[in-house]
Write a protein that holds these residues in place. Sequence first.
Motif, PDB file in Angstrom:
ATOM      1  N   VAL A  27       0.853  -1.183   0.000  1.00  0.00           N
ATOM      2  CA  VAL A  27       0.000   0.000   0.000  1.00  0.00           C
ATOM      3  C   VAL A  27       0.893   1.238   0.000  1.00  0.00           C
ATOM      4  O   VAL A  27       2.051   1.181   0.431  1.00  0.00           O
ATOM      5  CB  VAL A  27      -0.957   0.036   1.211  1.00  0.00           C
ATOM      6  N   HIS A  75      -1.444   7.233   0.462  1.00  0.00           N
ATOM      7  CA  HIS A  75      -2.829   7.676   0.262  1.00  0.00           C
ATOM      8  C   HIS A  75      -3.838   6.568   0.559  1.00  0.00           C
ATOM      9  O   HIS A  75      -5.041   6.832   0.682  1.00  0.00           O
ATOM     10  CB  HIS A  75      -3.022   8.196  -1.166  1.00  0.00           C
ATOM     11  N   GLN A  76      -3.370   5.326   0.690  1.00  0.00           N
ATOM     12  CA  GLN A  76      -4.269   4.218   0.977  1.00  0.00           C
ATOM     13  C   GLN A  76      -4.377   3.911   2.468  1.00  0.00           C
ATOM     14  O   GLN A  76      -5.138   3.026   2.859  1.00  0.00           O
ATOM     15  CB  GLN A  76      -3.787   2.959   0.229  1.00  0.00           C
TER      16      GLN A  76
END
Length: 376
Positions: free
Chosen positions: A339, A342-343
Amino acid sequence: MSSSDPNPTPKIIVVVGATGHQGSSVVRTFLALRPHWHVRALSRDPTSAAAQRLSAQGAEVIQADLDDSSSSSTSSLEAAFAGAHAVFLNTDFWAPYRAALAAGSTQDAASRLGFETEMRHARHAVAAAAKVASSTLERLVYSALAPLRAASGGKYTHSYHWDSKAAAAAWIASPASGLADRASYIYVGAYSTNPLLVPQRVKKEKAAGAGEEDEYEYVVRLPAGRGMRMPVLDIAASTGPFVRCLVEDEPPNTNLLAYDEYLDVDGLMQAWTKAVADSSSSGQEQEHSPPPRPRFVQMDIHEMSRATGLPLEVLEAPPFVEEFGYMEGVRSGSGGDFVEPHQLTHRPDTRTLADILKSHGREYLLGSKLPTASTI
């Protein structure tokens, strides 16, 4: 643990490598979360200046040696991990590597020693944590890197400091570690202080008949092309907040690529130029002069090694990243990959690279120099 509890019982985070760049950032982040967290900072030498600074900030500094085997009932590591709820583990390739070079070892021998030392230290730390904190430990976060040799199909074989962290991460993710189901991994981007990523002040080649006075220019030299995209991280400010995300917010077996910005070579040079233009200087005349315009030069990796003295141990990373990407070969035990910031459930606030560089000041930016093999 309820945040509304006026007198919470603090959880314990053990920070391995607490006096290093990454570890000290994690210490500062979790100290700011008191009274919900108690920070236990591990150091081989609690009397060192760096360890004493952590103690003054409120950390519990514990003597521990990663060369201690957990098979010993008197292991300093077992005492350090007792009752831990979280562990941040960063092992050190560079200290044994530099020591080996100073003792006269070849580059290959020094790199192999760094690899072996890093693997041994990771195994000792994880084994001790699994033995004495199995009933309390919720998350272990290991600072890892991608497996250059395997991910490149054997094309890049000299970057042991990437491969040692990748091998340690693979072992932690295996059933043999005893903590695979509670482990996550942070893949820190290139340090914003990495001198390969900013222009260096170099002498211009003199034309025939030129005067005796030397002229200088600013050049980014890389064994990769302009299209190389590199994640960049302010290691002192951003590591801790990203580790907090993995400890408190994200599920186990998360691979996080941690960065402030993800830039190609032109973006790196533009960030440096903006930082120079916006930064202050002790010299008034210098302060108002326009920033120099940097130039990019792509070099063959072996040519660059000869020209700069930097070993392939360091120089293989940029062409690998250009060709395969920073996270090639990284997979989680559940079959996923990784990831990005932003995730995350709660993405930390971070600065742009230009602002990070600006904070160092104009003289620092205009005086950047490449390290030598022995000072990396």
